[in-house]
Structures are given as structure tokens and as C-alpha cells.
Enzyme design. Structure first.
Site: not given
Ligand code: XBP
Ligand code: MG
Length: 249
Positions: A8, A10, A54, A84, A121, A124, A182
Site C-alpha cells: 500500500d 498512503d 470520493e 490538491k 493503492t 493516483s 496500514d
Molecule cells: C489512501 C487514500 C488516498 C489518499 C490520497 O490510499 O484514501 O485517497 O488519501 O489519494 P492508500 P488521492 O490506498 O494508498 O492507503 O487523493 O490521490 O486519491
Molecule cells: Mg493506506
């Protein structure tokens, strides 16, 4: 037999949310003449909705019902999201967001051990490549056999779809792969696709329910700063041998 690690982004590869995406949102709101500002605590609540577009839509519907936006085109949502993303990537390129402890080490060790690497993930593709290039160097993009990101599948985590898509690209069964996540939302997505899942928590996710995880850790650990195991006692460093040991329990 373990053949691939799926990371993953973020919260797992890097702590991108509180001082990354959140600050970029707040700057984007200013740039668009909007008086909204998301505190660190409030953003934690918004993280229950995955995906930036979303999340913005949820915020507008729940907290700014008087603001007009075109549901057909996304209108304001798309414009703010684009700003953003630009501002977030500026922060990445400035080197403000490092990889979490143990991430670069485990990526290198896994490659040496012949494991395939993947990224799975909600964020983007551009955010992923900028993070990887900035922290590991441009050549690091070649380390990954699959980068499953963003709107490739319509249903974002906690749906398993993005993991299923990545497995199809790798042409591997779930039993040959291990996910590193995470959050409870990420755990649900990965286990929903049949994957054994290791959790490294962060400040936003520490209190979540990680039932069904392979192990729940503070981080991946470094030799001079071992992880703490949170679902039971213990500490150590996550390496390929440790992953094999957990999988064979
Ligand atoms: C977690 C998310 C993402 C990020 C931002 O992603 O919910 O939306 O907050 O990404 P991950 P964008 O699956 O990597 O934990 O704003 O580009 O959508
Ligand atoms: Mg995550």
C-alpha cells in the site's frame, strides 16, 4: 511459496496523509477561494472514505450541503482535486515526505531474494511514481512488476478489486503474495482478495481493528530501531526470512 510483496502507499510506504495530502487540500481550498480548512483531527475522520475525489464528495455532501457542484461532471470536486494533487506532488518533490522506517531496506532485500514487488493503492499513479522516484531514485520504478493505482478499478478499498486486478497482472494466486497495509480499510481490501496481510500502523490507524492480520507492527523496523509488535509482545526487523516464518505459522 511467497513470490511477491504488494505495498500500500498512503500510510504504509510513507506518512503521506497528515502533513502531505491534508496540507495540500487546505492550500487547494485557498487557491479556489474556499474558506474550508481541515484540521489534523477532522482529516482523520475523513480518511474513512478512501480516494481523494470520493473524500471531497463526502465532505461536500455531509458538511457543505449548500455548495453547488455538478454531480455529472464532478465540477468543483475535479478542479480542487487536481490542484490538491499538484500541490501534494510539489511537497513530494521538495523531499518533505520520507519513506517510513524499514521500507527502502525491505524493498531492496526482497529484490535480492528474488521476490516480485507491487504497489496497490487508492491514490493516483502520478503520486506513486513521484514518491518512488523522489525517495528511491528514478530507477526504482523498474523494481515494481505492477503499480495498481487510482481509478483503474471503480470500486476503491475496502473493496478487494484493486488487489484482484494486481494479482491478475502478476498472474499469481493470492497464496503466493503478501500485502503490507496500514489501515483497517486496506486490510479488508487485501484479505478480501485472499492475501495474507501485514499491518504497520500510523497515528491515524493505531486504534483500528486489525483482526485477521498476519501481524500488527509499529513499522517495519531497522536494525538500530526495531519494530514493536502490537497484537502481541515482541520486537524485531521485518526481513524476508521473518515474512516466511509468519506465513508458515
Ligand atoms: C489512501 C487514500 C488516498 C489518499 C490520497 O490510499 O484514501 O485517497 O488519501 O489519494 P492508500 P488521492 O490506498 O494508498 O492507503 O487523493 O490521490 O486519491
Ligand atoms: Mg493506506
Amino acid at each position: 511459496m511467497l513470490k511477491a510483496l504488494l505495498f500500500d502507499v498512503d500510510g504504509t510506504l510513507a506518512d503521506t496523509e497528515r502533513e502531505g495530502h491534508r496540507l495540500a487540500y487546505n492550500e487547494a481550498f485557498v487557491a479556489h477561494g474556499l474558506e474550508w480548512q481541515w484540521s489534523a483531527e477532522f482529516y482523520g475522520q475523513l480518511l474513512a472514505v478512501t480516494g481523494g475525489k470520493e473524500r471531497l464528495r463526502h465532505y461536500l455532501e455531509q458538511f457543505q450541503p449548500d455548495v453547488a457542484w455538478d454531480p455529472a461532471t464532478g465540477g468543483l470536486i475535479g478542479a480542487v482535486y487536481q490542484t490538491k494533487t499538484e500541490l501534494y506532488q510539489r511537497r513530494l518533490l521538495a523531499g518533505e515526505i520520507p519513506l517510513r522506517p524499514g521500507v527502502a531496506r525491505l524493498l531492496r532485500e526482497a529484490r535480492t531474494a528474488g521476490l516480485l514487488l507491487g504497489v496497490v493503492t487508492t491514490t493516483s499513479p502520478g503520486n506513486v511514481t513521484t514518491l518512488l522516484e523522489q525517495t528511491l531514485g528514478a530507477e526504482a520504478l523498474d523494481w515494481f512488476s505492477v503499480i495498481a493505482a487510482g481509478d483503474i478499478v471503480p470500486a476503491k478499498k475496502p473493496a478487494p478489486d484493486i488487489y484482484l486486478w494486481a494479482l491478475a497482472q502478476l498472474q499469481l494466486p493470492a497464496s503466493a503474495c503478501l500485502a503490507i497495509e496500514d489501515s483497517a480499510v486496506g486490510l479488508q481490501a487485501a484479505t478480501g482478495a485472499g492475501l495474507a496481510t501485514l499491518i504497520t500502523v500510523n497515528d491515524y490507524t493505531r486504534g483500528e481493528d486489525f483482526g485477521g492480520a498476519l501481524a500488527v507492527l509499529s513499522d517495519l523496523g531497522e536494525p538500530d530501531a526495531p519494530y514493536r509488535r502490537l497484537d502481541q509482545g515482541g520486537s524485531g526487523v521485518v526481513d524476508v526470512a521473518q515474512l516466511h516464518a509468519w506465513l508458515s505459522q
